[in-house]
Design an enzyme around this catalytic site. Sequence first.
Site, PDB file in Angstrom:
ATOM      1  N   GLY A  72      -2.760  -2.075   3.976  1.00 30.18           N
ATOM      2  CA  GLY A  72      -3.945  -2.689   4.447  1.00 30.18           C
ATOM      3  C   GLY A  72      -4.139  -4.111   4.138  1.00 30.18           C
ATOM      4  CG  ASN A 152     -14.013   1.272   3.236  1.00 29.15           C
ATOM      5  OD1 ASN A 152     -14.668   0.233   3.876  1.00 29.15           O
ATOM      6  ND2 ASN A 152     -13.960   1.596   2.040  1.00 29.15           N
ATOM      7  CD  GLN A 180     -11.321   4.937   5.661  1.00 28.10           C
ATOM      8  OE1 GLN A 180     -10.878   5.933   6.147  1.00 28.10           O
ATOM      9  NE2 GLN A 180     -10.933   4.237   4.724  1.00 28.10           N
ATOM     10  CG  HIS A 202      -2.493   5.199   1.616  1.00 26.48           C
ATOM     11  ND1 HIS A 202      -3.596   5.726   0.442  1.00 26.48           N
ATOM     12  CD2 HIS A 202      -2.426   3.668   1.197  1.00 26.48           C
ATOM     13  CE1 HIS A 202      -4.352   4.656   0.520  1.00 26.48           C
ATOM     14  NE2 HIS A 202      -4.273   4.141   1.275  1.00 26.48           N
ATOM     15  CB  THR A 238      14.247  -6.434   1.933  1.00 28.57           C
ATOM     16  OG1 THR A 238      15.851  -7.231   1.493  1.00 28.57           O
ATOM     17  CG2 THR A 238      15.847  -4.760   2.442  1.00 28.57           C
ATOM     18  CB  CYS A 326     -21.710   3.804 -13.237  1.00 23.95           C
ATOM     19  SG  CYS A 326     -23.047   3.677 -14.499  1.00 23.95           S
TER      20      CYS A 326
END
Lengths: 389, 147
Positions: A72, A152, A180, A202, A238, A326
């Site tokens: 993506g 997302n 998404q 994925h 390829t 964090c």
Amino acid sequence: MKKRIYLDYSATTPMKKEVLDEMMPYFNEKFGNASSIHSFGREAKEALDIARDRIAKAIGAASSEIFFTGGGSEADNWAIKGIAFANKNKGSHIITSKIEHHAVLHVCEYLEKNGFEVTYLDVDEYGMIDLEQLKEAITDKTILISIMFVNNEIGTIQPIKEIAEIAKEKGVYFHTDAVQALGNIPIDVKELGVDLMNFSSHKIYGPKGVGAIYIKKGVKIHPLIHGGAQERKRRAGTENIPGIVGFGKAAELAIENLDAHIAHIQKLRDKLIEGIKNNIDYVRLNGHPTKRHPGNVNFCFEFIEGESLLLSLDMVGIAGSSGSACTSGSLDPSHVLMAIGLTHEIAHGSLRLTIGDFTTEEDIDYVIENLITIVDRLRQMSPLYEKVK
Amino acid sequence: MYSEKVMDHFMNPRNVGEIEKADGVGEVGNAKCGDIMKIYLKVDDGIITDVKFKTFGCGSAIATSSMATELIKGKSIEEAVKLTNNAVVEALDGLPKPKVHCSVLAEQAVKAALYDYAQKNNIVIPGLEDYVPAKDVHDHHDGDGEE
């Protein structure tokens, strides 16, 4: 074995068995290079064509309008840089939004350093762009509008068709990152009227490292990867045949099961949202209440911080994600949460739980039960909470 | 990512809570940056007989607060003031580099509480002579080394 519940489907999905089965022969038996003229090559080429047809069918495009990429992010890079460089004689202005994926935002920032101008549209408290602001932003130098289909982080769905109409009227290309969206909402590129749209395998129960972009016939675009003549001289290298075969199968399954998939995850999403709202005080649902990804739940829990929430959930086997500073490795909370107007304090306590095909009702019950305990435990430790009690 | 000790102090933090009529209270950090630590001290004859903390922050913020309170409990105020962030990091078997600032915050919280105690009792603690309570001592912006 310890209970493990995966609620991070927007990060990645487990590959489906049917997808893996379809891929397997292409690793060793049918290993040919699709550019070779011999039977080994033809086998691979045939598989490539079938996968392309399947992606095309999934979004209502012609097969000749589908190009495979290494994911993506590559496709986002290609769409934006490719349009920018191919059309710079026409203009140097690009319009995007403040809540795009970094694969769009960082490309735009790169282009800004290289002579292009970029307008970053605001979003409202639900993460929706303002179509009037978009219209006003378009100038005679504008060459591209890039607005994501489904966010997302907070799951907000943008008015893609309306944006496409505005772009068309002004003669500006319109790209949408639909990573998404594919497999979670119905997509028909012709009906939507977009010029470029990209996807990732994925996120739809396919393999990692493969994506695709729809480029409407006639769109003027430069390649991103230069080299061989693959993908009709537009994307060298390829082809990743096993990956592409898997992606094709995943897209086919996604479309076959779309209604059932949406019904399943939406029901669980709403159950989780209600469960959190009804059992925990001082929470805020991020994103749009209705125009949202059917599997996206994103809440801020006041007085606690996202990473400690994630760690605590992980200890009871629940996998989620957060937009806190964090967890992002930077100083600020997620740019999306900032753009919808959250204060830093609130944004630090965000939690995203994304639901998928393998999520069950029992999982949701388990999550709600544990979340109540964890949020309470962290709040009991928080000096901010004692002030409101 | 985190050592077993950090996870232990995060999941089972020692000395969580408040002390009513504490002899010294220190609060550092701010909610904007995502971490606040508040430390309460009970001092008898110059010895820290009890210590509690409350922390808003990530896993390492909670773990460093917990460890810092453990390290000063039962110590004299003169010893406690010498607590360094490195001592906290070492006691936790290390912290990921971007999280080292949490240990700095823990050291600062202890110093802020000791300073408050000194102010209330009109004494000077060796090592805190030049201490200036900062509004925001959070040094998030130095040496995170990530990006």
